[in-house]
Design an enzyme around this catalytic site. Structure first.
Site, PDB file in Angstrom:
ATOM      1  N   HIS A 244     -10.750 -14.289 -52.322  1.00 55.44           N
ATOM      2  CA  HIS A 244     -10.327 -15.664 -52.053  1.00 55.44           C
ATOM      3  C   HIS A 244      -9.344 -15.710 -50.878  1.00 55.44           C
ATOM      4  O   HIS A 244      -9.411 -16.615 -50.044  1.00 55.44           O
ATOM      5  CB  HIS A 244      -9.689 -16.262 -53.308  1.00 55.44           C
ATOM      6  CG  HIS A 244     -10.661 -16.419 -54.433  1.00 55.44           C
ATOM      7  ND1 HIS A 244     -11.222 -17.628 -54.777  1.00 55.44           N
ATOM      8  CD2 HIS A 244     -11.187 -15.506 -55.292  1.00 55.44           C
ATOM      9  CE1 HIS A 244     -12.045 -17.460 -55.795  1.00 55.44           C
ATOM     10  NE2 HIS A 244     -12.037 -16.185 -56.121  1.00 55.44           N
TER      11      HIS A 244
ATOM     12  N   ASP B  77      -7.645 -23.640 -52.969  1.00 51.03           N
ATOM     13  CA  ASP B  77      -8.738 -22.959 -53.649  1.00 51.03           C
ATOM     14  C   ASP B  77      -9.115 -23.762 -54.890  1.00 51.03           C
ATOM     15  O   ASP B  77      -8.253 -24.246 -55.616  1.00 51.03           O
ATOM     16  CB  ASP B  77      -8.302 -21.545 -54.044  1.00 51.03           C
ATOM     17  CG  ASP B  77      -9.463 -20.685 -54.487  1.00 51.03           C
ATOM     18  OD1 ASP B  77     -10.066 -21.003 -55.538  1.00 51.03           O
ATOM     19  OD2 ASP B  77      -9.770 -19.690 -53.806  1.00 51.03           O
TER      20      ASP B  77
END
Length: 274
Positions: free
Chosen positions: A23, A121
């Site tokens: 990520h 995110d």
């Protein structure tokens, strides 16, 4: 809040990632591209990841290439000696679920230039969107993988209701027919790894289902994919989001837009173990 001279000419994007290599790396690529396009960028990591990250590359060289880029860290809420790699990431996610909103608001208040928007995110949707709404700035959700996977995450609750999960003692080659658009494509073995749970009330499964539900409140969705690859599923996601930005593959876009060698930042991102 005090503003620096000329700040109004440059939009300011706050980027919130989760402390996992898969990520942080695409988030960093997106942040570099925005900074390269004259955006001001505040990149938020946890203190643990930020310390590991900044010790792994030449920050002075990076700052010369991206002068409007700033790294900021927030606590993850765990004791210093808590494991944060391997299965320890689960404790980090649960802790951030409870502590990240307050930490993000503290960062937002401290900024010299108020943010134009937040890019978070999708797995931090609850905290980031709550903080953005309270601060009065739009939040865009960034899922670092495909549209197909993102669409599947929006059906985690349905997978439970239809008895597709838990997957134990089931035919793994059986098609999953309860996800619109993937009826003739997706087998049980193709479902995300979080579906390999032992009981229906698994806390981690519930966590991801809750984050996906919260992500629906985002102002827009950003995906690391492109239209020609996943047009049909992107159309499905359009039933949830009025604005979808397909910007992938990010590494290829970065290679085209940013000519300088950025191997030092990639090496730094690779040092983050989860």
């Amino acid at each position: 809040m005090e503003k620096e001279e000329g700040q109004e000419a440059h939009p300011h994007v706050v980027i919130c990632t989760i402390p996992a290599q898969g990520h942080v790396k695409p988030m960093l690529k997106l942040a570099e591209l925005l900074s390269h396009s004259s955006f001001r960028v505040t990149f938020i990591n946890t203190e643990y990841v930020n310390a590991t990250f900044l010790s792994s590359f030449d920050i002075q060289s990076f700052s010369r290439r991206f002068p409007k880029f700033r790294f900021v860290s927030i606590p993850d809420g765990l004791p210093p000696d808590s494991p944060r790699s391997g299965k320890g990431i689960i404790d980090v996610l649960f802790s951030l679920r409870d502590t990240a909103k307050a930490a993000l608001l503290e960062v937002l208040v401290s900024l010299r230039q108020p943010p134009t928007c937040i890019i978070a995110d999708g797995i931090m949707s609850c905290a980031a969107i709550d903080a953005g709404e309270e601060f009065g700035v739009p939040v865009l959700a960034f899922r670092t993988y495909s549209a197909c996977c993102t669409w599947t995450y929006f059906h985690l609750s349905m997978l439970l209701q239809e008895g597709e999960v838990p997957l134990q003692d089931k035919d793994m080659d059986q098609l999953v027919t309860c996800i619109s658009g993937l009826e003739n494509v997706l087998r049980r073995r193709d479902l995300p790894s979080i579906c390999r749970i032992e009981r229906a009330d698994d806390p981690l499964y519930t966590f991801f289902a809750t984050q996906a539900l919260a992500m629906r409140r985002a102002s827009a969705l950003i995906l690391n994919t492109f239209e020609e690859l996943e047009a049909a599923i992107l159309f499905k996601l359009g039933s949830i989001f009025s604005k979808i930005y397909t910007i992938g593959p990010l590494h290829a876009l970065s290679n085209v837009r940013i000519k300088d060698d950025n191997s030092s930042t990639l090496a730094s991102a690779k040092s983050i173990q989860t």
